[in-house]
Design an enzyme around this catalytic site. Sequence first.
Site, short mmCIF file in Angstrom:
data_model
loop_
_atom_site.label_atom_id
_atom_site.label_comp_id
_atom_site.label_asym_id
_atom_site.label_seq_id
_atom_site.Cartn_x
_atom_site.Cartn_y
_atom_site.Cartn_z
N TYR A 1 0.88 -1.23 -0.12
CA TYR A 1 0.03 -0.06 0.14
C TYR A 1 0.91 1.40 0.03
O TYR A 1 0.18 2.23 0.43
CB TYR A 1 -0.78 0.09 1.20
CG TYR A 1 -2.03 -0.91 1.10
CD1 TYR A 1 -3.07 -0.94 0.32
CD2 TYR A 1 -1.72 -2.29 1.60
CE1 TYR A 1 -4.12 -1.83 0.05
CE2 TYR A 1 -2.65 -3.42 1.50
CZ TYR A 1 -3.84 -3.05 0.68
OH TYR A 1 -5.03 -4.19 0.60
N HIS B 1 -19.73 -4.52 -11.37
CA HIS B 1 -18.56 -4.70 -10.57
C HIS B 1 -17.64 -5.38 -11.39
O HIS B 1 -16.44 -4.85 -11.37
CB HIS B 1 -18.82 -5.43 -9.06
CG HIS B 1 -17.62 -5.57 -8.32
ND1 HIS B 1 -17.25 -4.95 -7.44
CD2 HIS B 1 -16.69 -6.77 -8.51
CE1 HIS B 1 -15.96 -5.50 -6.90
NE2 HIS B 1 -15.75 -6.59 -7.56
N GLU B 2 -17.87 -6.48 -11.76
CA GLU B 2 -16.85 -7.12 -12.65
C GLU B 2 -16.32 -6.51 -13.91
O GLU B 2 -15.40 -6.62 -14.33
CB GLU B 2 -17.45 -8.55 -13.13
CG GLU B 2 -17.84 -9.44 -11.88
CD GLU B 2 -16.65 -9.75 -10.89
OE1 GLU B 2 -15.30 -9.61 -11.46
OE2 GLU B 2 -16.85 -9.95 -9.86
N HIS C 1 -13.08 -16.42 -0.14
CA HIS C 1 -11.89 -15.71 -0.29
C HIS C 1 -10.85 -16.58 0.57
O HIS C 1 -9.60 -16.22 0.78
CB HIS C 1 -12.04 -14.32 0.12
CG HIS C 1 -12.58 -13.56 -0.88
ND1 HIS C 1 -14.31 -13.91 -1.08
CD2 HIS C 1 -12.34 -12.56 -2.08
CE1 HIS C 1 -14.81 -13.21 -2.14
NE2 HIS C 1 -13.78 -12.26 -2.53
N GLU D 1 -11.06 -2.91 -6.82
CA GLU D 1 -12.45 -3.41 -6.54
C GLU D 1 -13.48 -2.33 -6.38
O GLU D 1 -14.58 -2.54 -6.28
CB GLU D 1 -12.56 -3.81 -4.97
CG GLU D 1 -11.43 -5.14 -4.69
CD GLU D 1 -11.82 -6.41 -5.74
OE1 GLU D 1 -13.41 -6.36 -6.16
OE2 GLU D 1 -11.08 -7.16 -6.19
N HIS E 1 -18.25 -18.32 -7.87
CA HIS E 1 -17.88 -16.97 -7.10
C HIS E 1 -17.55 -16.00 -8.36
O HIS E 1 -16.64 -16.59 -9.24
CB HIS E 1 -16.87 -17.30 -6.20
CG HIS E 1 -16.73 -15.69 -5.39
ND1 HIS E 1 -17.57 -15.38 -4.33
CD2 HIS E 1 -15.98 -14.65 -5.71
CE1 HIS E 1 -17.26 -14.33 -4.10
NE2 HIS E 1 -16.34 -13.52 -5.06
N ALA E 2 -17.96 -15.02 -8.56
CA ALA E 2 -17.85 -14.13 -9.72
C ALA E 2 -16.34 -13.66 -9.82
O ALA E 2 -15.80 -13.27 -8.80
CB ALA E 2 -18.77 -12.89 -9.55
N HIS F 1 -13.42 -4.26 -13.21
CA HIS F 1 -11.95 -4.89 -13.40
C HIS F 1 -11.79 -4.99 -14.97
O HIS F 1 -10.82 -4.84 -15.29
CB HIS F 1 -12.22 -6.38 -12.59
CG HIS F 1 -12.32 -6.52 -11.33
ND1 HIS F 1 -11.50 -5.84 -10.38
CD2 HIS F 1 -13.32 -7.08 -10.54
CE1 HIS F 1 -11.97 -6.14 -9.16
NE2 HIS F 1 -13.14 -6.85 -9.22
N ARG G 1 -8.94 -5.26 0.61
CA ARG G 1 -9.13 -4.42 -0.49
C ARG G 1 -10.53 -3.95 -0.79
O ARG G 1 -10.99 -3.16 -1.12
CB ARG G 1 -8.96 -5.35 -1.83
CG ARG G 1 -9.80 -6.72 -1.79
CD ARG G 1 -9.29 -7.48 -3.04
NE ARG G 1 -7.91 -7.95 -3.05
CZ ARG G 1 -7.21 -8.75 -3.88
NH1 ARG G 1 -7.74 -9.13 -5.03
NH2 ARG G 1 -5.92 -8.76 -3.66
N TYR G 2 -11.43 -5.04 -0.29
CA TYR G 2 -13.04 -4.72 -0.37
C TYR G 2 -13.41 -3.58 0.65
O TYR G 2 -14.28 -2.77 0.44
CB TYR G 2 -13.99 -5.88 -0.32
CG TYR G 2 -13.62 -7.17 -1.04
CD1 TYR G 2 -13.98 -6.88 -2.51
CD2 TYR G 2 -12.78 -8.21 -0.78
CE1 TYR G 2 -13.80 -7.73 -3.37
CE2 TYR G 2 -12.51 -9.09 -1.60
CZ TYR G 2 -12.86 -9.01 -2.97
OH TYR G 2 -12.66 -10.07 -4.05
O1 X8Z Z 1 -15.45 -11.11 -4.24
C1 X8Z Z 1 -16.20 -10.07 -4.78
C2 X8Z Z 1 -16.52 -9.93 -6.16
C3 X8Z Z 1 -15.15 -10.53 -6.95
S1 X8Z Z 1 -13.79 -9.44 -6.85
C4 X8Z Z 1 -17.53 -10.72 -6.76
N1 X8Z Z 1 -16.65 -9.29 -3.84
C5 X8Z Z 1 -16.63 -9.56 -2.45
C6 X8Z Z 1 -17.41 -10.78 -1.91
O2 X8Z Z 1 -18.17 -11.10 -2.80
O3 X8Z Z 1 -17.20 -11.07 -0.77
C7 X8Z Z 1 -17.40 -7.95 -4.41
C8 X8Z Z 1 -17.94 -7.62 -2.84
C9 X8Z Z 1 -17.16 -8.21 -1.67
ZN ZN Z 2 -13.95 -7.50 -7.61
#
Ligand code: X8Z
Ligand code: ZN
Length: 679
Positions: A227, A418-419, A547, A446, A388-389, A422, A556-557
Amino acid sequence: MTPTRALLALSITALLGLTACTRQPSPDDSRPGAPVATAPDGETADEFIARVNREYKAMYPELTSAQWLSSTYISEDSQRLAAKANERYLGQLNRWIEQAKRYEGQQMSPETARAIRLLKLSTAMPPPKDPAKLTELTEIATRMEGMYGAGEVCTGEGAARTCKQLGDLEDVLRSSRDYNEQLGAWRGWHTISPPMRQDYTRFVELVNDGAQNLGFADAGEMWRSGYDMSPAEIAAETDRLWGQVKPLYEQLHCYTRTRLQAEYGADKGAAAGGMLPAHLLGNIWQQDWGNIWDILAPYPNAGSLDITTALDAQYQQAYAKQIAQAGAAVATPAVLVEAEQAAKLANAKQMTERAQDFYVSLGMPKLPESYWTKTQFIKPRDRDVVCHASAWDMNMEGDVRTKMCIKPNEEDFTTIYHELGHVYYYLAYNDKPPIFQQGAHDGFHEAIGDTIVLAMTPQYLQSIGLVGEQQQSNEALINAQMRMALAKVSFMPFGLMIDRWRWGVFDGSITPANYNKAWWDLKAKYQGVAPVDARGEQFFDAGAKYHVPGNTPYTRYFLSHVLQFQFYKALCDASGFKGPLYECSFYGNKEAGQKFQAMLSKGASQPWQQTLKELTGGEKMDASAVLEYFAPLQTWLTEQNEGRTCGWQASATPAASSVPAPAPAPAAAPPARSKPAAG
Ligand code: X8Z
Ligand code: ZN
């Protein structure tokens, strides 16, 4: 998630593959960009970085292809290939980092010094030097992601046996308001993770070994080093930012508890210590409460923002069209199944075109044709995939894709925006040197698509036909603010607690014997959420969140949820908007688009503070734009909560049952064999 290049942060687990054969690259390897085994004598630091950039780009597509296949076709074979590709890439990364040591303490351009720093931080999975350990690490990482992707909950025997996957269980939490049915779905999903516990424990040892080789105290410290400030400073920054938002969250929490108690009764609507019951928030992880709008809507009669119904109607239309096209053959179950799948795909593409349209309205290009042919839009029927997206840059030159299992609902609709954030970031920085092809920091990556989501005002939704005529009233405003708060404000403590847990796991202050207790202690502390019964160490509840087995850092989120409001405000200013922040949409505004694009195209080529300054005028992350945006809601919530005792007692989490954590595997034990997830 974002297979962010150098970051490879994603679970795209920093993979890069060499060629399919196993020969060692050698200096006389004639393939363009093939890595050299030893650095040429007399190579300067600038030449070294130029070579790494070339080699990196050349090996990248094989890594991403292997990872793409293992995520869109989970099987023992695809996992083996992904693990191997990852292993080759991480081995090469170790060699580059070793070669970079020659330049320590030497004069070099700031750009080259930055590239060397970024190279060292370029994976979330620091590789051990010992080849056997590296193999073990990549196998575990691939296996855990596969276990998550293929996770299912089965009940009944023989012909009565039925299985539910994550998407089915999410549907239950989204739609059912039956207390026990929701509890069953929530508990069900948490049965997929205890089998990962042993793998995860070993994974932590291995990445810590890798991080220590790179000079970090542990993998958490390495994550906090990305960072452009010290690890201690970024940790303190997250505390400071959370301190700004916490009073707003506490009001939202208090209001939500009151409504849950009205719905389920005083006893069942709240968990111990006044915390919110983990299974009643419409989301398995309690990170987004938008699905319980029916319970939380401030003014149900002040106009509807229910876009899920509109999206579902759009799907039904697509289905009717498919059926009509099928003509007389309609009656057979096979035809109906095909029609359903075709309608899902058509609808998912329509939702994605809508998202693309927003970016194009800002002056950004249309997505390349290959995006539309190579993307995974919906869940295939014939195999397990990681639903998971995620967004992918396959080759750093235009082969961009997303991977989702899109359903016609609001959450998925905004996730597409959101996607694409990226994807547009990838495309914007593709002409930068590969090492700089990352977000300014990972929170920037993000925040791009989510900035657009903030601009999806009721007026925008009306203009695209997803909601009807909007009232201009204070009630309607509070409804719109609540809709956004349930996605954004409720997320923030969740965004923080995940890595508070992992930082503790990596630095050893949380041990395997306490994994679950520490998880729920942090959920209690930050979110004020609790399970309704004890979750002892026989569980591994962290592993039920993508994750964690996917090893994607999560701070990051949290940062993104602060930054996106700063970006939004800056783009509103750029568009010349003068009203209250929450009313602004910069849809169609080319000035805003240009400013955004200028930021995206910088990638990681300069410290993020500079990039932030160019967009917003300031160099610090700051949550005052969050508070400015939600000012009307905060006033309203405070009024609603007047006379109530707000807050919660975090120490009241149900005591863990006496079942101890499973005994750790002997350190030298070989990794358990991968269970074929499919096929
Ligand atoms: O994982 C994601 C995205 C892909 S970077 C779908 N997000 C986090 C989650 O789902 O836990 C977006 C918001 C938080
Ligand atoms: Zn994302």
